[in-house]
Design a protein around this motif. Structure first.
Motif, mmCIF file in Angstrom:
data_model
loop_
_atom_site.group_PDB
_atom_site.id
_atom_site.type_symbol
_atom_site.label_atom_id
_atom_site.label_comp_id
_atom_site.label_asym_id
_atom_site.label_seq_id
_atom_site.Cartn_x
_atom_site.Cartn_y
_atom_site.Cartn_z
ATOM 1 N N SER A 94 37.319 20.475 -21.554
ATOM 2 C CA SER A 94 38.705 20.911 -21.315
ATOM 3 C C SER A 94 39.555 20.732 -22.575
ATOM 4 N N ASN A 95 39.118 19.844 -23.466
ATOM 5 C CA ASN A 95 39.847 19.670 -24.728
ATOM 6 C C ASN A 95 39.876 20.940 -25.557
ATOM 7 N N LEU A 96 38.915 21.827 -25.313
ATOM 8 C CA LEU A 96 38.835 23.046 -26.129
ATOM 9 C C LEU A 96 39.732 24.168 -25.620
ATOM 10 N N ASP A 145 30.316 24.373 -32.077
ATOM 11 C CA ASP A 145 31.493 23.977 -31.280
ATOM 12 C C ASP A 145 31.737 24.970 -30.143
ATOM 13 N N ILE A 146 31.650 26.262 -30.485
ATOM 14 C CA ILE A 146 31.893 27.275 -29.433
ATOM 15 C C ILE A 146 30.827 27.132 -28.342
ATOM 16 N N ALA A 147 29.557 26.997 -28.785
ATOM 17 C CA ALA A 147 28.473 26.872 -27.800
ATOM 18 C C ALA A 147 28.664 25.628 -26.945
ATOM 19 N N GLN A 148 29.123 24.536 -27.567
ATOM 20 C CA GLN A 148 29.341 23.315 -26.794
ATOM 21 C C GLN A 148 30.443 23.527 -25.753
ATOM 22 N N GLY A 149 31.505 24.240 -26.163
ATOM 23 C CA GLY A 149 32.597 24.541 -25.225
ATOM 24 C C GLY A 149 32.086 25.388 -24.067
ATOM 25 N N ILE A 226 44.854 26.246 -42.256
ATOM 26 C CA ILE A 226 43.990 26.438 -41.086
ATOM 27 C C ILE A 226 42.881 25.380 -41.090
ATOM 28 N N ALA A 227 42.656 24.784 -39.921
ATOM 29 C CA ALA A 227 41.639 23.727 -39.815
ATOM 30 C C ALA A 227 40.382 24.270 -39.129
ATOM 31 N N PRO A 228 39.209 23.742 -39.486
ATOM 32 C CA PRO A 228 37.971 24.228 -38.855
ATOM 33 C C PRO A 228 37.773 23.640 -37.462
ATOM 34 N N SER A 229 38.729 23.903 -36.602
ATOM 35 C CA SER A 229 38.679 23.325 -35.263
ATOM 36 C C SER A 229 39.118 24.413 -34.279
ATOM 37 N N ILE A 230 38.360 24.576 -33.211
ATOM 38 C CA ILE A 230 38.617 25.745 -32.349
ATOM 39 C C ILE A 230 39.321 25.394 -31.034
ATOM 40 N N ARG A 231 39.925 26.422 -30.458
ATOM 41 C CA ARG A 231 40.494 26.346 -29.118
ATOM 42 C C ARG A 231 40.180 27.673 -28.421
ATOM 43 N N PHE A 232 39.838 27.593 -27.150
ATOM 44 C CA PHE A 232 39.622 28.820 -26.378
ATOM 45 C C PHE A 232 40.955 29.333 -25.846
ATOM 46 N N ALA A 233 41.161 30.635 -25.940
ATOM 47 C CA ALA A 233 42.357 31.237 -25.342
ATOM 48 C C ALA A 233 41.903 32.234 -24.273
ATOM 49 N N ASP A 234 42.804 32.590 -23.412
ATOM 50 C CA ASP A 234 42.573 33.658 -22.447
ATOM 51 C C ASP A 234 41.332 33.461 -21.572
ATOM 52 N N LEU A 235 41.440 32.471 -20.708
ATOM 53 C CA LEU A 235 40.339 32.246 -19.751
ATOM 54 C C LEU A 235 40.614 32.966 -18.426
ATOM 55 N N ASN A 236 41.467 33.988 -18.511
ATOM 56 C CA ASN A 236 41.854 34.691 -17.282
ATOM 57 C C ASN A 236 40.704 35.360 -16.561
#
Ligand SMILES: Nc1ncnc2c1ncn2[C@@H]1O[C@H](COP(=O)(O)OP(=O)(O)OP(=O)(O)O)[C@@H](O)[C@H]1O
Length: 610
Positions: A94-96, A145-149, A226-236
């Protein structure tokens, strides 16, 4: 459609959406929720919203405020979906997610607008990858990171649904401490332009802001923000994979995002998102991250369907009937089986060729200008109607270069993530365990920051394509060949090939010899092409001396039937310019084959001496 406004700049939402039940007119400096949020800049816009960078004066932090059209506000399930998902998700995954911090309704001339306050993130990967390159080790880290999310979602029985590089945002570095002055210094001042109505439509002005604001131009900001850290957007579009559906999917099957559409969704075999469809979308993201190009391209659903078959081969038998029934007589999207023998751009070839340079990449800025001018015609190209600089600065992104070892692993991973049948695709856990996400590979690119802009105007060929390097490798292979050791073959598991010298079946030695030959040939072609465009006259002289030595060492191998020597060849190459070089590549293959063959001491076929 009846237009109201003169079309706006590209970095601006569709102005026609400023009408009753449409977008809420907002300007920099406006405040929302009784002055709690002050609009500072524009972050972007979607089909049904504008998204603003705002200062939260109560929490003293920067946030993203998404202001929906009045129509979308009535049906949006964004808040409900996120609440539902966060309840299901483990804290790690959920942190992502870009969290919703607050929401409220703003009333305006066009109606009531739902405003959702999100944790602030930066540009999407899709926007960044247009003109910035992520260093390969960071590509693999971000991919992990994306795969882990995604694995976190899957372990909570959630499929992302609309996974794409547009829905993975990178974060700003140390954003919370930015004062307003720092924000503008780092992200640029907002630029506004007056809204111009079409004659006779002046009354519609009341539904729109007096000026439009352009979104932050991520192509011009300094990349160190810009940092090499991701966030997911739009989980609609997220769906619960075990029981009931969540969000928009609940009402109707959602639209397929074509470049990331899984085969079963693209061909209408399955209307719903699933964990397996996430895995295939993730493969497309990995390819885009590593190569800066989309894996599947097209401009209509049937072209996308064909593009997928070109990559993956003939459709599964069991799908054909359903597709024919669905498409009726128009089964143009199905490639006939007999045509596959002519298809070369398979997934394996696409991955193997990601490092290919196009003639465009080997041209200097001056050469590109000349090319564009001759292509468009001098009169137009030099007129004010033509943005010559833009023409010269666009084109295919410089290719990614993968070592042989990485190529093998990358293909292995993507081919397992991109099977037609969902049940044959690997799971997200198997993706996470794959060597490509863990190994350290030889990086063929020069050291760079983790994120760097393409340098469009530079001659982009790098040192490892130098003819000297090519010849060194050929030289080494010759030595190995003469010593009877052909173990220079690269990376393939030769022990798995049956040893057999008879019946036309390739033996291990044949395969090794073939691989050696292919590698030498490839390097040599690259080196010759490189030499034409990039080496200084002094370097060419040094290379010639080097080659003379090499040729001298193998005088006895030189056939009297040969009417062109390598030195003649170099001479002839020196006299031609870069444009000719790209045209000539095809026609001189016989000459080049001849030299490679001679240098490697391999038998000369008749067709190589002609
Ligand atoms: N939390 C955020 N931080 C920074 N930028 C954001 C954030 N959320 C959205 N954006 C920016 O705003 C743009 C539009 O957002 P989003 O895709 O959520 O809108 P939308 O109306 O749901 O779009 P669509 O309907 O096309 O999916 C994004 O492309 C992104 O650039």
């Amino acid at each position: 459609m009846d237009f109201t406004f003169m079309p706006a700049n590209e970095g601006c939402e569709d102005l026609e959406k400023y009408r009753p039940r449409g977008l809420h007119p907002i300007r920099i400096g406006d405040t929302l929720k009784t002055s709690r949020y002050t609009i500072v800049h524009k972050l972007g816009f979607g089909n049904s919203s504008t998204v603003w960078l705002a200062r939260d004066d109560i929490e003293n932090r920067l946030v993203a405020v998404k202001v929906l059209t009045a129509n979308a506000s009535r049906i949006s399930q964004e808040i409900a979906v996120q609440r539902f998902l966060l309840r299901l998700m483990s804290p790690g995954s959920s942190n992502l997610v870009t969290k919703i911090l607050d929401h409220f309704v703003a009333k305006g001339v066009n109606g009531r607008h739902l405003c959702i306050v999100f944790e602030l993130a930066g540009p999407s990967l899709q926007v960044l990858l247009k003109d910035a390159k992520i260093r390969p080790d960071h590509v693999r880290k971000l991919s992990r990171d994306i795969a882990q999310g995604v694995a976190g979602l899957h372990s909570s029985a959630i499929a992302f649904g609309d996974l794409s590089t547009a829905n993975v945002l990178l974060r700003f570095a140390e954003m919370s401490s930015w004062e307003l002055g720092v924000v503008y210094a780092k992200l640029g001042q907002p630029t506004s332009e007056p809204l111009v109505t079409i004659e006779g439509k002046e009354a519609c002005k009341q539904y729109a802001p007096s000026t439009t604001c352009l979104a932050i131009d991520y192509q011009t900001i300094a990349l160190d923000v810009i940092a090499p850290s991701i966030r997911f957007a739009d989980l609609n579009e997220a769906v619960h994979t075990d029981q009931e559906l969540v969000g928009a999917e609940h009402a109707k099957p959602s639209a397929v995002n074509l470049p990331y559409g899984s085969p079963e969704r693209l061909f209408g075999i399955s209307p719903r998102h699933s964990k397996a469809s996430d895995v295939s979308a993730l493969a497309c993201c990995f390819f885009e991250l590593r190569t800066n190009t989309q894996l599947v391209n097209g401009d209509s659903p049937s072209i996308f369907k064909q593009a997928l078959q070109i990559l993956l081969g003939p459709l599964p038998e069991q799908w054909l009937e359903s597709i024919k029934v669905m498409e009726g007589d128009e089964t143009e999207s199905i490639i006939p089986p007999e045509e596959f023998q002519y298809i070369e751009d398979t997934l394996e070839a696409r991955i193997r060729n990601v490092g290919d340079w196009s003639p465009w990449h080997t041209m200097s800025m001056e050469e590109r200008c000349k090319f564009v001018i001759s292509d468009l015609g001098e009169e137009y190209a030099l007129s004010s109607d033509c943005d010559l600089e833009a023409q010269v600065n666009t084109g295919p992104p410089p290719p990614a270069r993968l070592s042989e070892e990485e190529l093998v692993d990358f293909y292995d991973l993507l081919s397992k993530m991109l099977r037609y049948l969902p049940e044959e695709r690997i799971t997200i856990q198997e993706v996470l365990d794959h060597p490509w996400l863990h190994k350290t590979y030889t990086d063929l690119d020069p050291p760079a920051d983790w994120l760097s802009r393409f340098d469009w105007g530079r001659e982009t060929r790098e040192v490892d394509y130098d003819l000297g390097t090519g010849l060194d490798i050929l030289d080494q292979m010759l030595a190995e060949q003469q010593a009877g050791t052909q173990d220079a073959a690269d990376g393939h598991d030769l022990d798995q090939i049956e040893d057999s010298d008879s019946d036309g079946i390739e033996s291990k030695d044949d395969v090794k010899q073939e691989q050696s030959y292919d590698k030498g040939e490839e390097i040599y072609y690259d080196a010759l092409e490189y030499q034409d465009t990039n080496n200084t006259p002094e370097e060419v002289d040094q290379l010639e001396t080097r080659k003379r030595k090499l040729l001298g060492e193998h005088q006895e191998d030189q056939s009297s039937a040969r009417d062109t020597t390598e030195l003649d060849y170099v001479e002839s190459k020196k006299q031609k310019n870069c444009h000719e070089s790209s045209e000539r590549l095809g026609s001189s293959v016989a000459d080049e084959n001849f030299f490679v063959t001679k240098l490697l001491g391999l038998p000369i076929n008749d067709d190589q001496t002609q």
